[in-house]
Design a protein around this motif. Structure first.
Motif, mmCIF file in Angstrom:
data_model
loop_
_atom_site.group_PDB
_atom_site.id
_atom_site.type_symbol
_atom_site.label_atom_id
_atom_site.label_comp_id
_atom_site.label_asym_id
_atom_site.label_seq_id
_atom_site.Cartn_x
_atom_site.Cartn_y
_atom_site.Cartn_z
ATOM 1 N N GLU A 33 0.863 -1.418 0.254
ATOM 2 C CA GLU A 33 -0.187 0.234 0.307
ATOM 3 C C GLU A 33 0.585 1.294 0.060
ATOM 4 O O GLU A 33 1.877 1.734 1.241
ATOM 5 C CB GLU A 33 -1.103 0.057 1.308
ATOM 6 N N ILE A 34 0.632 2.432 -1.006
ATOM 7 C CA ILE A 34 2.010 2.933 -1.374
ATOM 8 C C ILE A 34 1.411 4.089 -1.497
ATOM 9 O O ILE A 34 0.186 4.677 -1.982
ATOM 10 C CB ILE A 34 2.719 3.010 -2.440
ATOM 11 N N ILE A 35 1.202 4.734 0.300
ATOM 12 C CA ILE A 35 1.100 6.553 0.879
ATOM 13 C C ILE A 35 1.733 7.527 0.453
ATOM 14 O O ILE A 35 2.593 7.776 0.617
ATOM 15 C CB ILE A 35 0.413 6.435 1.876
ATOM 16 N N LEU A 36 1.567 8.624 -0.669
ATOM 17 C CA LEU A 36 1.980 9.839 -1.191
ATOM 18 C C LEU A 36 1.294 10.722 -0.240
ATOM 19 O O LEU A 36 -0.076 10.797 -0.642
ATOM 20 C CB LEU A 36 2.044 9.673 -2.936
ATOM 21 N N VAL A 37 1.985 11.211 0.633
ATOM 22 C CA VAL A 37 1.325 12.551 1.263
ATOM 23 C C VAL A 37 2.055 13.553 0.823
ATOM 24 O O VAL A 37 2.872 14.383 1.171
ATOM 25 C CB VAL A 37 1.286 12.171 2.788
ATOM 26 N N ASP A 38 1.123 14.273 -0.106
ATOM 27 C CA ASP A 38 1.301 15.429 -0.680
ATOM 28 C C ASP A 38 1.515 16.567 0.392
ATOM 29 O O ASP A 38 0.241 17.289 0.397
ATOM 30 C CB ASP A 38 0.278 16.166 -1.926
ATOM 31 N N ASP A 39 2.576 17.133 0.470
ATOM 32 C CA ASP A 39 2.554 18.538 2.028
ATOM 33 C C ASP A 39 2.882 20.061 1.928
ATOM 34 O O ASP A 39 3.187 20.539 2.427
ATOM 35 C CB ASP A 39 3.782 18.370 2.736
ATOM 36 N N GLY A 40 1.864 20.067 0.537
ATOM 37 C CA GLY A 40 1.324 21.026 -0.032
ATOM 38 C C GLY A 40 2.745 21.555 -0.938
ATOM 39 O O GLY A 40 2.996 22.820 -1.047
ATOM 40 N N SER A 41 2.881 20.820 -1.546
ATOM 41 C CA SER A 41 4.239 20.928 -2.422
ATOM 42 C C SER A 41 3.693 22.362 -3.793
ATOM 43 O O SER A 41 2.706 22.603 -3.751
ATOM 44 C CB SER A 41 4.339 19.732 -4.052
ATOM 45 N N LEU A 42 4.427 22.829 -3.667
ATOM 46 C CA LEU A 42 4.367 24.126 -4.581
ATOM 47 C C LEU A 42 4.812 24.324 -6.170
ATOM 48 O O LEU A 42 4.651 24.650 -6.491
ATOM 49 C CB LEU A 42 5.523 25.644 -4.007
ATOM 50 N N ASP A 43 5.341 23.112 -6.117
ATOM 51 C CA ASP A 43 5.613 22.396 -7.442
ATOM 52 C C ASP A 43 4.590 21.416 -8.200
ATOM 53 O O ASP A 43 3.676 21.345 -8.025
ATOM 54 C CB ASP A 43 6.883 22.668 -8.154
ATOM 55 N N ASN A 44 5.763 20.645 -9.385
ATOM 56 C CA ASN A 44 4.115 19.648 -9.516
ATOM 57 C C ASN A 44 4.275 18.738 -9.216
ATOM 58 O O ASN A 44 3.676 17.751 -9.666
ATOM 59 C CB ASN A 44 4.907 19.676 -11.055
#
Length: 346
Positions: A33-44
């Protein structure tokens, strides 16, 4: 195959994210189970996470406002559904049998945590460096003794490990702290019966400009010392082997020395920074005095600690710093001293 939840905090890493995610997707161990937590990225990076989720049903994406690495990890732990947890930094990458190696090591040893070696990769072109942890089965106490000075990074960091998920019951990463792993590693090991290590370097750790550890102010790195002092208090409260306190004192001496050197070399200094140096120097020396009741220190060790910790007033630190910065430039020295006296009068 039991499910492993892989938690990957993501923040402004569009340059490295493809390599990281592909190294996870292509693992020989498939039940992930691959959990990607985007922590408010400003790029792509955030969009890239969504694109990956469309390609593989094992991927779960969480978008959140920026809260830092600890916050992102905690969110991942909370929503994870696997029997095991593993953390990967989004600018790093894995050997293709990374999870298979850690899982087999853990199961064969009937351990609670398994650890592999780390290959440190430098974007600057410096030679790679391998942290080898050996092939061992350690008790909880033996593992705590590995939290010492030297090349013991794999025992401290969250990465390069497979954990039984229940170890994190009641344990979270401290939000807003640098060196967050120092606050958690010992708490995890205290809950273990066995820890398995394998000498294979399966985790590739990237050193790059702009990362947390290379861009943060020197003052913030004193979180590391706070974590060590917190560990000391926990050891005392549990009445653990006194030798653990002595090992931790050695670590404290090494880390304070390292950060003091960084402080002297930094281009910015405030009155608050100077007061912090004084505070931690006094606190480290007080603990050293405690440890003298538990261990026979050599004359050299005592002299080293007195020299490092006995910073008795602000001027001594400032003048030491000015000597480094001015390097014989009298005009610059006068200018900096003028600024210092203004700061001191505030």
């Amino acid at each position: 195959m039991e499910k492993i939840s892989v938690i990957i905090p993501v923040f402004n890493v569009e340059k490295y994210l493809n390599e990281c995610i592909h190294s996870v997707l292509n693992q020989t161990y498939k039940n992930l189970e691959i959990i990607l937590v985007d922590d408010g990225s400003l790029d792509n990076s955030g969009k890239m996470c969504d694109d990956f989720a469309k390609q593989d049903s094992r991927i779960v994406v969480i978008h959140k406002t920026n809260g830092g690495l600890s916050s992102a990890r905690n969110v991942g732990i909370e929503i994870s559904t696997g029997a095991y947890l593993s953390f990967v930094d989004s600018d790093d990458y894995l050997d293709l049998n990374y999870f298979e190696t850690l899982y087999n090591s853990l199961k064969q040893a009937k351990a609670d945590v398994s650890i592999c070696g780390i290959c440190q990769k430098h974007d600057s072109g410096e030679p790679d460096y391998n942290f080898d942890v050996g092939d061992n089965i350690l008790t909880s106490t033996e593992t705590l003794f590995m939290l010492k000075p030297g090349n013991t990074m794999p025992f401290v960091v969250a990465m390069c490990k497979l954990y039984k998920k229940e170890l994190f019951n009641g344990i979270t990463y401290p939000v807003g702290k640098i060196n967050e792993d120092q606050f958690v590693a010992h708490k995890i090991y205290l809950k273990c019966n066995k820890v398995a290590t394998t000498s294979a370097c399966k985790y590739f750790y990237r050193i790059r400009s702009g990362s947390i550890m290379t861009s943060s102010s020197v003052a913030k790195h004193f979180d590391d010392l706070d974590a060590i002092f917190e560990r000391i208090e926990l050891y005392k409260s549990l009445e653990l082997n006194p030798e653990l306190l002595c090992v931790t004192e050695e670590l404290l001496f090494e880390r304070f020395g390292y950060y003091y050197k960084k402080f002297i070399q930094s281009k910015k200094v405030s009155k608050n920074d100077i007061e912090k140096i004084k505070f931690y120097g006094e606190k480290c020396y007080a603990f050293f005095e405690e440890c003298k009741q538990l261990k026979q220190f050599t004359k050299k060790e005592i002299k080293q600690r007195k020299k490092l910790y006995h910073i008795s007033h602000l001027d001594k630190i400032i003048l030491t710093k000015f000597k480094f910065l001015t390097a014989g430039n009298g005009k610059l020295k006068k200018f900096l001293l003028k600024i210092y006296h203004k700061i001191k009068r505030r």
